[in-house]
Design a protein around this motif. Sequence first.
Motif, PDB file in Angstrom:
ATOM      1  N   ALA A  31       0.851  -1.199   0.000  1.00 49.81           N
ATOM      2  CA  ALA A  31       0.000   0.000   0.000  1.00 49.81           C
ATOM      3  C   ALA A  31       0.884   1.245   0.000  1.00 49.81           C
ATOM      4  O   ALA A  31       1.152   1.847   1.029  1.00 49.81           O
ATOM      5  CB  ALA A  31      -0.918  -0.005   1.206  1.00 49.81           C
ATOM      6  N   ASP A  32       1.361   1.636  -1.170  1.00 49.04           N
ATOM      7  CA  ASP A  32       2.325   2.729  -1.296  1.00 49.04           C
ATOM      8  C   ASP A  32       1.628   4.005  -1.742  1.00 49.04           C
ATOM      9  O   ASP A  32       1.136   4.091  -2.851  1.00 49.04           O
ATOM     10  CB  ASP A  32       3.403   2.343  -2.301  1.00 49.04           C
ATOM     11  N   MET A  33       1.619   4.986  -0.869  1.00 48.71           N
ATOM     12  CA  MET A  33       1.002   6.276  -1.190  1.00 48.71           C
ATOM     13  C   MET A  33       1.993   7.215  -1.894  1.00 48.71           C
ATOM     14  O   MET A  33       1.617   8.294  -2.314  1.00 48.71           O
ATOM     15  CB  MET A  33       0.493   6.943   0.091  1.00 48.71           C
ATOM     16  N   THR A  34       3.231   6.799  -2.021  1.00 50.78           N
ATOM     17  CA  THR A  34       4.253   7.648  -2.637  1.00 50.78           C
ATOM     18  C   THR A  34       3.905   7.972  -4.085  1.00 50.78           C
ATOM     19  O   THR A  34       4.234   9.050  -4.572  1.00 50.78           O
ATOM     20  CB  THR A  34       5.627   6.947  -2.591  1.00 50.78           C
ATOM     21  N   VAL A  35       3.248   7.059  -4.762  1.00 51.28           N
ATOM     22  CA  VAL A  35       2.914   7.250  -6.176  1.00 51.28           C
ATOM     23  C   VAL A  35       2.153   8.560  -6.369  1.00 51.28           C
ATOM     24  O   VAL A  35       2.399   9.299  -7.321  1.00 51.28           O
ATOM     25  CB  VAL A  35       2.084   6.053  -6.700  1.00 51.28           C
ATOM     26  N   GLU A  36       1.247   8.856  -5.448  1.00 54.64           N
ATOM     27  CA  GLU A  36       0.452  10.072  -5.570  1.00 54.64           C
ATOM     28  C   GLU A  36       1.278  11.334  -5.350  1.00 54.64           C
ATOM     29  O   GLU A  36       0.911  12.401  -5.818  1.00 54.64           O
ATOM     30  CB  GLU A  36      -0.715  10.032  -4.592  1.00 54.64           C
ATOM     31  N   GLY A  37       2.373  11.230  -4.642  1.00 50.77           N
ATOM     32  CA  GLY A  37       3.233  12.388  -4.414  1.00 50.77           C
ATOM     33  C   GLY A  37       4.293  12.568  -5.477  1.00 50.77           C
ATOM     34  O   GLY A  37       4.815  13.666  -5.670  1.00 50.77           O
ATOM     35  N   THR A  38       4.616  11.497  -6.195  1.00 50.43           N
ATOM     36  CA  THR A  38       5.681  11.595  -7.193  1.00 50.43           C
ATOM     37  C   THR A  38       5.237  12.353  -8.437  1.00 50.43           C
ATOM     38  O   THR A  38       6.079  12.944  -9.118  1.00 50.43           O
ATOM     39  CB  THR A  38       6.199  10.202  -7.601  1.00 50.43           C
ATOM     40  N   PHE A  39       3.957  12.352  -8.744  1.00 46.84           N
ATOM     41  CA  PHE A  39       3.495  13.116  -9.913  1.00 46.84           C
ATOM     42  C   PHE A  39       3.728  14.611  -9.732  1.00 46.84           C
ATOM     43  O   PHE A  39       4.315  15.248 -10.603  1.00 46.84           O
ATOM     44  CB  PHE A  39       2.022  12.811 -10.183  1.00 46.84           C
ATOM     45  N   PRO A  40       3.296  15.198  -8.605  1.00 51.98           N
ATOM     46  CA  PRO A  40       3.599  16.622  -8.415  1.00 51.98           C
ATOM     47  C   PRO A  40       5.103  16.881  -8.285  1.00 51.98           C
ATOM     48  O   PRO A  40       5.586  17.929  -8.712  1.00 51.98           O
ATOM     49  CB  PRO A  40       2.877  16.999  -7.125  1.00 51.98           C
ATOM     50  N   LEU A  41       5.853  15.924  -7.710  1.00 49.87           N
ATOM     51  CA  LEU A  41       7.302  16.092  -7.605  1.00 49.87           C
ATOM     52  C   LEU A  41       7.927  16.156  -8.986  1.00 49.87           C
ATOM     53  O   LEU A  41       8.747  17.031  -9.281  1.00 49.87           O
ATOM     54  CB  LEU A  41       7.925  14.952  -6.799  1.00 49.87           C
ATOM     55  N   GLY A  42       7.536  15.237  -9.854  1.00 49.16           N
ATOM     56  CA  GLY A  42       8.051  15.247 -11.219  1.00 49.16           C
ATOM     57  C   GLY A  42       7.684  16.528 -11.942  1.00 49.16           C
ATOM     58  O   GLY A  42       8.496  17.111 -12.658  1.00 49.16           O
ATOM     59  N   ILE A  99       8.970  19.643  -0.329  1.00 52.33           N
ATOM     60  CA  ILE A  99      10.112  19.616  -1.249  1.00 52.33           C
ATOM     61  C   ILE A  99       9.740  20.291  -2.567  1.00 52.33           C
ATOM     62  O   ILE A  99      10.554  21.008  -3.158  1.00 52.33           O
ATOM     63  CB  ILE A  99      10.596  18.162  -1.457  1.00 52.33           C
ATOM     64  N   ASN A 100       8.511  20.075  -3.030  1.00 50.72           N
ATOM     65  CA  ASN A 100       8.049  20.707  -4.275  1.00 50.72           C
ATOM     66  C   ASN A 100       8.135  22.223  -4.186  1.00 50.72           C
ATOM     67  O   ASN A 100       8.577  22.890  -5.128  1.00 50.72           O
ATOM     68  CB  ASN A 100       6.614  20.301  -4.589  1.00 50.72           C
ATOM     69  N   LEU A 101       7.693  22.771  -3.074  1.00 51.00           N
ATOM     70  CA  LEU A 101       7.749  24.231  -2.895  1.00 51.00           C
ATOM     71  C   LEU A 101       9.197  24.718  -2.895  1.00 51.00           C
ATOM     72  O   LEU A 101       9.505  25.772  -3.447  1.00 51.00           O
ATOM     73  CB  LEU A 101       7.053  24.631  -1.595  1.00 51.00           C
ATOM     74  N   ARG A 102      10.081  23.942  -2.315  1.00 53.98           N
ATOM     75  CA  ARG A 102      11.503  24.312  -2.279  1.00 53.98           C
ATOM     76  C   ARG A 102      12.112  24.237  -3.678  1.00 53.98           C
ATOM     77  O   ARG A 102      12.881  25.114  -4.072  1.00 53.98           O
ATOM     78  CB  ARG A 102      12.232  23.374  -1.314  1.00 53.98           C
ATOM     79  N   ILE A 103      11.773  23.205  -4.419  1.00 52.48           N
ATOM     80  CA  ILE A 103      12.315  23.040  -5.776  1.00 52.48           C
ATOM     81  C   ILE A 103      11.880  24.192  -6.670  1.00 52.48           C
ATOM     82  O   ILE A 103      12.680  24.758  -7.411  1.00 52.48           O
ATOM     83  CB  ILE A 103      11.862  21.690  -6.383  1.00 52.48           C
ATOM     84  N   MET A 104      10.606  24.551  -6.602  1.00 47.72           N
ATOM     85  CA  MET A 104      10.081  25.593  -7.481  1.00 47.72           C
ATOM     86  C   MET A 104      10.365  26.991  -6.951  1.00 47.72           C
ATOM     87  O   MET A 104      10.251  27.958  -7.695  1.00 47.72           O
ATOM     88  CB  MET A 104       8.577  25.410  -7.683  1.00 47.72           C
ATOM     89  N   GLY A 105      10.697  27.115  -5.674  1.00 41.79           N
ATOM     90  CA  GLY A 105      10.954  28.431  -5.112  1.00 41.79           C
ATOM     91  C   GLY A 105       9.689  29.226  -4.856  1.00 41.79           C
ATOM     92  O   GLY A 105       9.733  30.414  -4.590  1.00 41.79           O
ATOM     93  N   GLY A 106       8.556  28.589  -4.933  1.00 46.40           N
ATOM     94  CA  GLY A 106       7.262  29.241  -4.735  1.00 46.40           C
ATOM     95  C   GLY A 106       6.155  28.280  -5.103  1.00 46.40           C
ATOM     96  O   GLY A 106       6.409  27.127  -5.442  1.00 46.40           O
ATOM     97  N   SER A 107       4.937  28.759  -5.058  1.00 53.09           N
ATOM     98  CA  SER A 107       3.812  27.858  -5.304  1.00 53.09           C
ATOM     99  C   SER A 107       3.433  27.717  -6.773  1.00 53.09           C
ATOM    100  O   SER A 107       2.668  26.839  -7.119  1.00 53.09           O
ATOM    101  CB  SER A 107       2.592  28.336  -4.517  1.00 53.09           C
ATOM    102  N   ASN A 108       3.978  28.578  -7.630  1.00 49.63           N
ATOM    103  CA  ASN A 108       3.566  28.537  -9.028  1.00 49.63           C
ATOM    104  C   ASN A 108       4.672  29.103  -9.914  1.00 49.63           C
ATOM    105  O   ASN A 108       5.282  30.107  -9.578  1.00 49.63           O
ATOM    106  CB  ASN A 108       2.283  29.348  -9.212  1.00 49.63           C
ATOM    107  N   ILE A 109       4.912  28.439 -11.030  1.00 52.59           N
ATOM    108  CA  ILE A 109       5.867  28.919 -12.034  1.00 52.59           C
ATOM    109  C   ILE A 109       5.153  28.903 -13.378  1.00 52.59           C
ATOM    110  O   ILE A 109       4.557  27.899 -13.754  1.00 52.59           O
ATOM    111  CB  ILE A 109       7.127  28.034 -12.112  1.00 52.59           C
ATOM    112  N   SER A 110       5.242  29.982 -14.098  1.00 52.38           N
ATOM    113  CA  SER A 110       4.589  30.074 -15.404  1.00 52.38           C
ATOM    114  C   SER A 110       5.508  29.521 -16.491  1.00 52.38           C
ATOM    115  O   SER A 110       6.704  29.784 -16.500  1.00 52.38           O
ATOM    116  CB  SER A 110       4.254  31.525 -15.719  1.00 52.38           C
ATOM    117  N   LEU A 111       4.923  28.772 -17.398  1.00 59.14           N
ATOM    118  CA  LEU A 111       5.665  28.261 -18.551  1.00 59.14           C
ATOM    119  C   LEU A 111       5.240  28.968 -19.834  1.00 59.14           C
ATOM    120  O   LEU A 111       5.558  28.496 -20.925  1.00 59.14           O
ATOM    121  CB  LEU A 111       5.448  26.750 -18.698  1.00 59.14           C
ATOM    122  N   ILE A 112       4.551  30.091 -19.705  1.00 58.96           N
ATOM    123  CA  ILE A 112       4.129  30.830 -20.884  1.00 58.96           C
ATOM    124  C   ILE A 112       5.357  31.309 -21.642  1.00 58.96           C
ATOM    125  O   ILE A 112       6.249  31.924 -21.077  1.00 58.96           O
ATOM    126  CB  ILE A 112       3.221  32.014 -20.495  1.00 58.96           C
TER     127      ILE A 112
END
Length: 164
Positions: A31-42, A99-112
Amino acid sequence: MNLIVSAIGQGLLWALLGLGLYLTFRILNFADMTVEGTFPLGAAVAVANISQGMSPYLATFLALLAGMAAGLVTGLLYTKGKIPILLAGILTMTAIYSINLRIMGGSNISLIGKKTLLNNEFLEKLPQYFNSVVLGIVVVIVITGILIFFLNTDFGQAFIATGD
């Protein structure tokens, strides 16, 4: 029509999450819940790298490695740390959000205006939102093919036997 096509494209890409859950819950009996966290991490790793000018293909590969590292952490917590399997997955999944917030440096990054996998020459010639459907079909077919090949190898059979 655009909403339906967009939903189909997203559904195809989320099908990979279903494959990951299938592997852990049904084949490994884990019963691995990590799968659900790896998508946002990726996504965080890919977006952060693409926004810095990295090739979207290399950024996607780094996202794959980040997801693998998260799975490794869960496995180590379970096997070496003797933490119950469900708790190990939940701990890793919860930690990934910070970790996601640390990687991105904030809550949102635009790819426009940035080059992504969805805006190459071939996919841009398709009608609106069909790029995610085509890319989703290709990715799901490739990943499913790799998974079928893997599960038919000796190592894949050992993987299946581990869950039994």
